[in-house]
Write an enzyme that holds these catalytic residues in place. Structure first.
Site, PDB file in Angstrom:
ATOM      1  N   LYS A  94       0.862  -1.192   0.000  1.00 40.77           N
ATOM      2  CA  LYS A  94       0.000   0.000   0.000  1.00 40.77           C
ATOM      3  C   LYS A  94       0.886   1.225   0.000  1.00 40.77           C
ATOM      4  O   LYS A  94       1.825   1.325   0.810  1.00 40.77           O
ATOM      5  CB  LYS A  94      -0.867  -0.024   1.272  1.00 40.77           C
ATOM      6  CG  LYS A  94      -1.773   1.156   1.423  1.00 40.77           C
ATOM      7  CD  LYS A  94      -3.187   0.816   0.998  1.00 40.77           C
ATOM      8  CE  LYS A  94      -4.028   2.026   0.705  1.00 40.77           C
ATOM      9  NZ  LYS A  94      -3.812   2.592  -0.651  1.00 40.77           N
ATOM     10  N   GLN A 115       7.309   3.942   3.872  1.00 36.21           N
ATOM     11  CA  GLN A 115       5.884   3.574   3.918  1.00 36.21           C
ATOM     12  C   GLN A 115       5.661   2.262   4.680  1.00 36.21           C
ATOM     13  O   GLN A 115       4.648   2.099   5.356  1.00 36.21           O
ATOM     14  CB  GLN A 115       5.357   3.438   2.475  1.00 36.21           C
ATOM     15  CG  GLN A 115       3.854   3.448   2.347  1.00 36.21           C
ATOM     16  CD  GLN A 115       3.246   4.829   2.442  1.00 36.21           C
ATOM     17  OE1 GLN A 115       3.725   5.768   1.812  1.00 36.21           O
ATOM     18  NE2 GLN A 115       2.191   4.974   3.218  1.00 36.21           N
ATOM     19  N   LYS A 118       5.509   3.280   8.324  1.00 38.17           N
ATOM     20  CA  LYS A 118       4.334   4.115   8.612  1.00 38.17           C
ATOM     21  C   LYS A 118       3.072   3.244   8.611  1.00 38.17           C
ATOM     22  O   LYS A 118       2.252   3.322   9.526  1.00 38.17           O
ATOM     23  CB  LYS A 118       4.209   5.228   7.561  1.00 38.17           C
ATOM     24  CG  LYS A 118       3.057   6.171   7.844  1.00 38.17           C
ATOM     25  CD  LYS A 118       2.798   7.139   6.719  1.00 38.17           C
ATOM     26  CE  LYS A 118       3.741   8.297   6.696  1.00 38.17           C
ATOM     27  NZ  LYS A 118       3.254   9.431   5.881  1.00 38.17           N
ATOM     28  N   LYS A 130       5.430   1.830  -3.131  1.00 39.39           N
ATOM     29  CA  LYS A 130       5.331   3.183  -3.715  1.00 39.39           C
ATOM     30  C   LYS A 130       5.548   3.038  -5.214  1.00 39.39           C
ATOM     31  O   LYS A 130       6.244   2.117  -5.660  1.00 39.39           O
ATOM     32  CB  LYS A 130       6.425   4.089  -3.121  1.00 39.39           C
ATOM     33  CG  LYS A 130       6.152   5.554  -3.286  1.00 39.39           C
ATOM     34  CD  LYS A 130       5.263   6.112  -2.178  1.00 39.39           C
ATOM     35  CE  LYS A 130       4.842   7.528  -2.472  1.00 39.39           C
ATOM     36  NZ  LYS A 130       4.029   8.084  -1.378  1.00 39.39           N
ATOM     37  N   GLY A 169      -3.194   8.028  -4.237  1.00 37.86           N
ATOM     38  CA  GLY A 169      -2.637   9.252  -4.806  1.00 37.86           C
ATOM     39  C   GLY A 169      -1.348   9.669  -4.116  1.00 37.86           C
ATOM     40  O   GLY A 169      -0.950   9.092  -3.102  1.00 37.86           O
ATOM     41  N   ASP A 170      -0.680  10.629  -4.683  1.00 33.74           N
ATOM     42  CA  ASP A 170       0.516  11.257  -4.096  1.00 33.74           C
ATOM     43  C   ASP A 170       0.725  12.521  -4.919  1.00 33.74           C
ATOM     44  O   ASP A 170      -0.179  12.937  -5.662  1.00 33.74           O
ATOM     45  CB  ASP A 170       1.719  10.297  -4.176  1.00 33.74           C
ATOM     46  CG  ASP A 170       2.915  10.794  -3.366  1.00 33.74           C
ATOM     47  OD1 ASP A 170       2.786  10.930  -2.155  1.00 33.74           O
ATOM     48  OD2 ASP A 170       3.986  11.084  -3.959  1.00 33.74           O
ATOM     49  N   THR A 213      -5.670  13.489   7.473  1.00 29.76           N
ATOM     50  CA  THR A 213      -4.283  13.750   7.876  1.00 29.76           C
ATOM     51  C   THR A 213      -4.211  14.877   8.903  1.00 29.76           C
ATOM     52  O   THR A 213      -3.527  14.762   9.930  1.00 29.76           O
ATOM     53  CB  THR A 213      -3.404  14.039   6.637  1.00 29.76           C
ATOM     54  OG1 THR A 213      -3.584  12.964   5.713  1.00 29.76           O
ATOM     55  CG2 THR A 213      -1.947  14.146   7.003  1.00 29.76           C
ATOM     56  N   ASN A 244      -4.463  20.986   2.124  1.00 28.60           N
ATOM     57  CA  ASN A 244      -5.342  19.999   2.749  1.00 28.60           C
ATOM     58  C   ASN A 244      -4.971  19.708   4.205  1.00 28.60           C
ATOM     59  O   ASN A 244      -5.824  19.760   5.095  1.00 28.60           O
ATOM     60  CB  ASN A 244      -5.299  18.709   1.899  1.00 28.60           C
ATOM     61  CG  ASN A 244      -6.034  17.576   2.571  1.00 28.60           C
ATOM     62  OD1 ASN A 244      -5.417  16.687   3.144  1.00 28.60           O
ATOM     63  ND2 ASN A 244      -7.348  17.617   2.543  1.00 28.60           N
ATOM     64  N   SER A 386      -7.185   5.531   4.307  1.00 26.34           N
ATOM     65  CA  SER A 386      -7.130   4.736   3.078  1.00 26.34           C
ATOM     66  C   SER A 386      -7.321   3.255   3.410  1.00 26.34           C
ATOM     67  O   SER A 386      -8.000   2.530   2.682  1.00 26.34           O
ATOM     68  CB  SER A 386      -5.787   4.910   2.368  1.00 26.34           C
ATOM     69  OG  SER A 386      -5.701   6.204   1.837  1.00 26.34           O
TER      70      SER A 386
END
Ligand code: NDP
Length: 460
Positions: A94, A115, A118, A130, A169-170, A213, A244, A386
């Site tokens: 993910k 990631q 995290k 990623k 997304g990123d 976030t 955001n 997510s």
């Protein structure tokens, strides 16, 4: 890099020899390896027997491919596409898809590696990965972006799936790009499944993803403050950015009783001693896509001031505050900014952005006894929701905003407790005698993945 453990050092030296041309990856791996030394020392024989460090630094699979698409003039264009499937010990891979000209394997390996830890911290069953491409959506027409996304997904479809790898997304991959990729996946596979997150609410996106976030950051910082007999109530807060993460961090910090007095964008910052009028910020930023300067022109509060970034000695961190929440971009707090925060009495920093504090700034927080929670833990609310989107898609149900928000709060409080417990268990303290939450976060994230890898045997 001060790695002292022989096993850790040998793994890192090997990496340095093998990946000389991947500086971003080497730096990230070095920091993680250095901070997990206490847990490695405590489990050295077990990790060596299972080659845990040697395995965890290598992606399970790296996919690189050509993405060919046609521009509006009929010219055939070629980009490079990637998916780094780093670690699936605790769940499907993910992590986001970055579309930016700077994308290369070193950057994606660095992001994928981070990631893994995290995602592990969120407590949800998500591995790490990623991907992306050196395609730049800026300056392209909608039709060009669509053709690129369709071509990109035509290859990616062979490697992803709701139980295999779930990208999101990123940078450069927003709602539009996710939509085009999702449409192409559906067309090729003839199925409606949760293969991507960050989807439109119409097709299985999650409520509270937009807020996740920023809210998550405040839930996590609040847990850190309470653990130190402090709170947001009555405190002055500076938030950088006005995107955001910044907007929803401001909303939640205010709800928790704080007064947010500054926000910024890349042109300057606003100072509002009465406390930010967030409805006006949302109108300017979310509706009109304007500049933060307009806040100073339109806000009715007394004493509002705009400081352009061209000002001498410009720094939003010169604004006196109790709590700082950097939510704009990487490396935005330099050593001199950290000194300013300390001088003005700031006692807590929580990262909303990814790596906003340079290593020297973190050293200053640690030396001066400022409470500090790194982004790997405190901005995990986005990926956590997510993960909740994946759960909702599997159930074919949509939860209410309140349900998702309550779960997010629980996850963020859990993240803090887990990070702090690892720092305590391995007694890793800062020079000022506070528990080191950077090391705590890396060790907590690492331990779960390492245990799962050992449990699964030598699978990879
Ligand atoms: P946005 O693009 O929505 O907002 C970024 C904001 O930061 C904008 O206001 C931008 O201003 C401002 N900014 C950019 N560079 C600077 C600068 N040098 N100085 C001052 N302000 C600056 O991004 P997000 O809010 O989504 O993300 C912010 C950070 O959080 C990023 O590091 C991102 O990787 C990280 N993050 C985001 C998550 C999410 O769910 N959105 C999840 C986890 C991490 P301008 O408009 O002028 O560019």
């Amino acid at each position: 890099m001060a790695i002292t453990n022989k096993y850790v050092k040998s793994v890192y030296n090997d990496l340095k020899k093998r990946y000389k041309t991947q500086p971003e990856f080497l730096e990230a791996a070095g920091v993680v390896l250095e901070t997990i030394e206490p847990i490695v020392a405590a489990n050295e024989e077990l990790y060596k027997k299972n080659a845990i460090l040697e395995r965890i630094v290598e992606p399970e699979r790296t996919i690189m491919f050509r993405v060919t698409w046609m521009d509006d003039k009929g010219k055939v264009r070629v980009n490079r596409g990637y998916r780094v499937q780093y670690n699936s010990a605790i769940g499907p891979y993910k992590g986001g898809l970055r579309l930016h000209p700077s994308v290369n394997l070193s950057i994606l390996k660095f992001l994928g590696f981070e990631q893994v830890f995290k995602n592990s911290l969120t407590t949800l069953p998500m591995g790490g990965g990623k991907g992306g491409s050196d395609f730049d959506p800026k300056g392209k027409s909608d039709a060009e972006v669509m053709r690129f996304c369709q071509s990109f997904m035509t290859e990616l479809v062979k490697h992803v799936g709701p139980d295999t790898d779930v990208p999101a997304g990123d940078i450069g991959t927003g709602a539009r790009e996710i939509g085009y990729m999702y449409g192409q996946y559906k067309r090729l596979m003839n199925e409606h499944t949760g293969v991507l997150t960050g989807k439109n609410l119409l097709v299985g996106g999650s409520l509270a993803r937009k807020e996740a976030t920023g809210y998550g950051l405040c839930y996590c910082v609040d847990a850190m403050l309470r653990d130190n007999k402090k709170s947001f109530k009555g405190k002055t807060v500076v938030v950088s950015g006005s995107g955001n993460v910044a907007i929803y961090a401001t909303e939640k910090a205010t709800e928790l009783g704080a007064k947010v007095v500054a926000l910024s964008d890349s042109n300057g910052y606003i100072y509002d001693p009465e406390g930010i009028d967030l409805d006006l910020v949302k109108q300017i930023k979310e509706q009109e896509r304007g500049r933060i300067k307009e806040y100073a022109d339109r806000c009715k509060h007394k004493g509002v001031k705009y400081h352009p970034s061209t000002e001498k000695d410009y720094s939003i961190w010169s604004v006196k505050c109790d709590i700082a929440l950097p939510c704009a971009t990487q490396n935005e707090i330099k050593a001199s900014d950290a000194e300013l925060l300390a001088k003005n009495g700031c006692f807590a920093v929580g990262e909303g952005a990814n790596m906003p504090s340079v290593p020297e700034a973190i050293e200053i927080y640690h030396n001066k006894g400022i409470l500090f929670i790194p982004g790997k833990a405190s901005n995990a609310g986005g990926v956590a929701v997510s993960g909740l989107e994946m759960s909702q898609n599997s159930e074919r149900l949509s939860w209410s905003f309140e349900e998702v928000d309550a779960k997010l709060k629980g996850i963020m409080e859990n993240i803090y407790a887990n990070v702090a417990s690892y720092a305590k268990k391995y007694d890793v303290k800062t020079p000022a005698g506070k528990y080191n939450l950077v090391a705590g976060a890396n060790m907590a994230g690492f331990d779960k993945v390492a245990q799962a890898m050992i449990w699964e045997g030598v699978a990879y």
